[in-house]
Design a protein around this motif. Structure first.
Motif, PDB file in Angstrom:
ATOM      1  N   GLY A 140       0.810  -1.203   0.000  1.00 26.85           N
ATOM      2  CA  GLY A 140       0.000   0.000   0.000  1.00 26.85           C
ATOM      3  C   GLY A 140       0.845   1.254   0.000  1.00 26.85           C
ATOM      4  N   ALA A 141       1.888   1.266   0.833  1.00 28.36           N
ATOM      5  CA  ALA A 141       2.783   2.428   0.879  1.00 28.36           C
ATOM      6  C   ALA A 141       3.485   2.618  -0.455  1.00 28.36           C
ATOM      7  CB  ALA A 141       3.797   2.250   2.002  1.00 28.36           C
ATOM      8  N   ARG A 142       3.967   1.512  -1.054  1.00 27.17           N
ATOM      9  CA  ARG A 142       4.633   1.613  -2.360  1.00 27.17           C
ATOM     10  C   ARG A 142       3.682   2.131  -3.428  1.00 27.17           C
ATOM     11  NH1 ARG A 142       6.783  -3.410  -0.737  1.00 27.17           N
ATOM     12  NH2 ARG A 142       5.325  -4.518  -2.104  1.00 27.17           N
ATOM     13  N   SER A 143       2.429   1.669  -3.376  1.00 18.78           N
ATOM     14  CA  SER A 143       1.438   2.112  -4.358  1.00 18.78           C
ATOM     15  C   SER A 143       1.174   3.607  -4.243  1.00 18.78           C
ATOM     16  CB  SER A 143       0.134   1.329  -4.184  1.00 18.78           C
ATOM     17  OG  SER A 143       0.318  -0.038  -4.460  1.00 18.78           O
ATOM     18  N   ALA A 144       1.096   4.081  -3.016  1.00 16.25           N
ATOM     19  CA  ALA A 144       0.863   5.516  -2.810  1.00 16.25           C
ATOM     20  C   ALA A 144       2.084   6.326  -3.237  1.00 16.25           C
ATOM     21  CB  ALA A 144       0.526   5.794  -1.351  1.00 16.25           C
ATOM     22  N   LEU A 145       3.283   5.837  -2.927  1.00 13.22           N
ATOM     23  CA  LEU A 145       4.498   6.551  -3.306  1.00 13.22           C
ATOM     24  C   LEU A 145       4.656   6.644  -4.824  1.00 13.22           C
ATOM     25  CD1 LEU A 145       7.013   5.064  -0.698  1.00 13.22           C
ATOM     26  CD2 LEU A 145       6.401   7.487  -0.926  1.00 13.22           C
ATOM     27  N   SER A 146       4.294   5.567  -5.519  1.00 18.05           N
ATOM     28  CA  SER A 146       4.468   5.521  -6.976  1.00 18.05           C
ATOM     29  C   SER A 146       3.314   6.156  -7.726  1.00 18.05           C
ATOM     30  CB  SER A 146       4.612   4.065  -7.428  1.00 18.05           C
ATOM     31  OG  SER A 146       3.405   3.342  -7.205  1.00 18.05           O
ATOM     32  N   GLY A 147       2.194   6.368  -7.044  1.00 15.33           N
ATOM     33  CA  GLY A 147       1.019   6.928  -7.705  1.00 15.33           C
ATOM     34  C   GLY A 147       0.101   5.882  -8.310  1.00 15.33           C
ATOM     35  N   VAL A 148       0.428   4.607  -8.145  1.00 18.06           N
ATOM     36  CA  VAL A 148      -0.454   3.547  -8.629  1.00 18.06           C
ATOM     37  C   VAL A 148      -1.804   3.624  -7.919  1.00 18.06           C
ATOM     38  CG1 VAL A 148      -0.798   1.042  -8.703  1.00 18.06           C
ATOM     39  CG2 VAL A 148       1.430   2.017  -9.299  1.00 18.06           C
ATOM     40  N   ALA A 149      -1.763   3.952  -6.627  1.00 15.94           N
ATOM     41  CA  ALA A 149      -2.976   4.226  -5.850  1.00 15.94           C
ATOM     42  C   ALA A 149      -2.828   5.607  -5.223  1.00 15.94           C
ATOM     43  CB  ALA A 149      -3.173   3.171  -4.768  1.00 15.94           C
ATOM     44  N   GLU A 150      -3.940   6.290  -5.059  1.00 17.40           N
ATOM     45  CA  GLU A 150      -3.870   7.616  -4.441  1.00 17.40           C
ATOM     46  C   GLU A 150      -3.815   7.538  -2.932  1.00 17.40           C
ATOM     47  OE1 GLU A 150      -6.213  10.739  -7.055  1.00 17.40           O
ATOM     48  OE2 GLU A 150      -7.282   8.824  -6.929  1.00 17.40           O
ATOM     49  N   VAL A 151      -4.288   6.421  -2.395  1.00 19.04           N
ATOM     50  CA  VAL A 151      -4.298   6.238  -0.940  1.00 19.04           C
ATOM     51  C   VAL A 151      -3.715   4.871  -0.612  1.00 19.04           C
ATOM     52  CG1 VAL A 151      -5.692   6.172   1.156  1.00 19.04           C
ATOM     53  CG2 VAL A 151      -6.374   7.663  -0.747  1.00 19.04           C
ATOM     54  N   GLY A 152      -2.711   4.865   0.257  1.00 17.66           N
ATOM     55  CA  GLY A 152      -2.163   3.617   0.762  1.00 17.66           C
ATOM     56  C   GLY A 152      -2.780   3.299   2.109  1.00 17.66           C
ATOM     57  N   GLY A 176      -0.631  16.993  -1.127  1.00 17.04           N
ATOM     58  CA  GLY A 176      -1.553  17.643  -2.054  1.00 17.04           C
ATOM     59  C   GLY A 176      -2.444  16.731  -2.855  1.00 17.04           C
ATOM     60  N   PRO A 177      -3.169  15.810  -2.220  1.00 18.86           N
ATOM     61  CA  PRO A 177      -4.081  14.936  -2.972  1.00 18.86           C
ATOM     62  C   PRO A 177      -5.263  15.723  -3.541  1.00 18.86           C
ATOM     63  CG  PRO A 177      -4.454  14.664  -0.629  1.00 18.86           C
ATOM     64  CD  PRO A 177      -3.243  15.542  -0.766  1.00 18.86           C
ATOM     65  N   ARG A 178      -5.939  15.135  -4.520  1.00 20.58           N
ATOM     66  CA  ARG A 178      -7.112  15.770  -5.131  1.00 20.58           C
ATOM     67  C   ARG A 178      -8.206  16.007  -4.094  1.00 20.58           C
ATOM     68  NH1 ARG A 178     -10.038  12.667  -8.500  1.00 20.58           N
ATOM     69  NH2 ARG A 178      -8.992  10.713  -7.947  1.00 20.58           N
ATOM     70  N   LYS A 179      -9.090  16.936  -4.419  1.00 21.88           N
ATOM     71  CA  LYS A 179     -10.192  17.279  -3.519  1.00 21.88           C
ATOM     72  C   LYS A 179     -11.031  16.052  -3.197  1.00 21.88           C
ATOM     73  CE  LYS A 179     -14.208  20.330  -2.974  1.00 21.88           C
ATOM     74  NZ  LYS A 179     -15.122  19.240  -2.603  1.00 21.88           N
ATOM     75  N   GLU A 180     -11.288  15.199  -4.199  1.00 20.93           N
ATOM     76  CA  GLU A 180     -12.112  14.012  -3.967  1.00 20.93           C
ATOM     77  C   GLU A 180     -11.471  13.105  -2.913  1.00 20.93           C
ATOM     78  OE1 GLU A 180     -13.054  15.459  -8.100  1.00 20.93           O
ATOM     79  OE2 GLU A 180     -11.209  15.118  -6.934  1.00 20.93           O
ATOM     80  N   VAL A 181     -10.142  12.996  -2.947  1.00 19.20           N
ATOM     81  CA  VAL A 181      -9.430  12.179  -1.968  1.00 19.20           C
ATOM     82  C   VAL A 181      -9.511  12.814  -0.585  1.00 19.20           C
ATOM     83  CG1 VAL A 181      -7.186  11.200  -1.339  1.00 19.20           C
ATOM     84  CG2 VAL A 181      -7.877  11.279  -3.750  1.00 19.20           C
ATOM     85  N   ARG A 182      -9.276  14.120  -0.529  1.00 18.22           N
ATOM     86  CA  ARG A 182      -9.353  14.828   0.757  1.00 18.22           C
ATOM     87  C   ARG A 182     -10.748  14.708   1.364  1.00 18.22           C
ATOM     88  NH1 ARG A 182      -7.106  19.049  -2.280  1.00 18.22           N
ATOM     89  NH2 ARG A 182      -8.958  20.332  -1.893  1.00 18.22           N
TER      90      ARG A 182
END
Length: 281
Positions: free
Chosen positions: A77-89, A245-251
């Motif tokens: 999950g952390a790797r996915s968030a760091l790489s941008g594969v997922a927006e939330v780890g 700085g995630p997108r508004k939808e994520v925030r």
């Protein structure tokens, strides 16, 4: 001829009103036809089922949003968030190393419950006994006050947040026995233990059900109350981590996870709301 002038004028006014109404409605129709925004969460299989509950409720309340949730473990999950594969780890442990560049949001706390088969008479183990069992030094239940029966150790895979927290709190520098049965999810651990009277494993308190029995550690059973007052020590955080700085939808979704309604839902599922934990534990 004069009689028809008011009628003609009325028709013109009616047409103008209808045209105005049409123009006001047009943007709404465009919004309805707009492709929904998509958010992807990936990581801890401990956080996953609870994130799915929150996401389902959120999607019922908010239009034009799709939330995709995938497992894989906390490290993935952390790797996915760091790489941008997922927006939330999703993580069920603290951030480590370069993961600390992510922004963590703590949405709840969870106990790691030691579980055995429902027929196992054992009710309590101290930390040294648990460590001895998982290190492979204690191999029979009779050595810890139980029946004469070989112990079958069930553990999580390396990289799992549940495994990381268990190793940190219980094992320290001692290695888990290579003879342990390794499973890649809390659900899989539960199924193995539920079907084996000799087994012992660990999983999220929120996933303990009637198929397995949770036992006390050093005299304290895992519960929302014992996690909140810091008397039960096998506790780890449930984290949603993003890049800056995630997108508004994520925030907006993360803010929803911290709302009173969402925190109550997590408590109902066996987690401890972030506001309930006594500081300094």
């Amino acid at each position: 001829m004069k009689r028809f002038i008011p009628l003609a004028l009325g028709a013109i006014i009616l047409f103008a009103i209808l045209a105005a109404i049409h123009s006001l409605r047009a943007p709404a129709r465009r919004d309805e036809n707009h492709a929904p925004a998509s958010i992807t969460l990936a990581g801890s299989t401990s956080v996953q089922p609870f994130a799915e509950i929150l996401a389902d409720e959120y999607m019922n309340e908010v239009e034009n949003i799709i939330i995709n949730i995938q497992g894989g473990g906390s490290s993935a999950g952390a790797r996915s968030a760091l790489s941008g594969v997922a927006e939330v780890g999703m993580l069920s442990r603290e951030l480590q190393g370069d993961e600390k560049t992510l922004v963590p949001t703590y949405i709840a706390y969870d106990a790691i419950a030691l579980v055995v088969h429902t027929s196992n008479p054992s009710r309590n183990l101290d930390i040294a006994e648990v460590q001895g069992i998982f290190a492979g030094k204690t191999t029979d239940w009779s050595e810890v006050g139980g029946e004469t029966r070989k112990i079958h150790v069930v553990t999580r895979e390396e990289g799992s947040g549940t495994r990381g927290a268990f190793d940190q709190i219980i094992m320290g520098t001692v290695e888990v026995t290579p003879g342990a049965i390794v499973q890649d999810s809390n659900g899989a651990v539960r199924e193995i233990v539920a079907g084996d009277p000799s087994a012992i494993g660990y999983l999220s308190l929120g996933l303990v059900d009637k198929r397995v029995k949770a036992i006390a550690v050093s005299g304290v059973l895992p519960s929302i109350a014992t996690v909140a007052n810091n008397t039960y020590k096998l506790v780890r955080p449930m984290i949603l981590a993003t890049r800056e700085g995630p997108r508004k939808e994520v925030r907006d979704f993360i803010s929803y996870c911290l709302s009173e309604k969402a925190q109550a839902m997590l408590a109902k599922e066996g987690l401890v709301p972030v506001t309930s934990v006594t500081p300094g534990g």
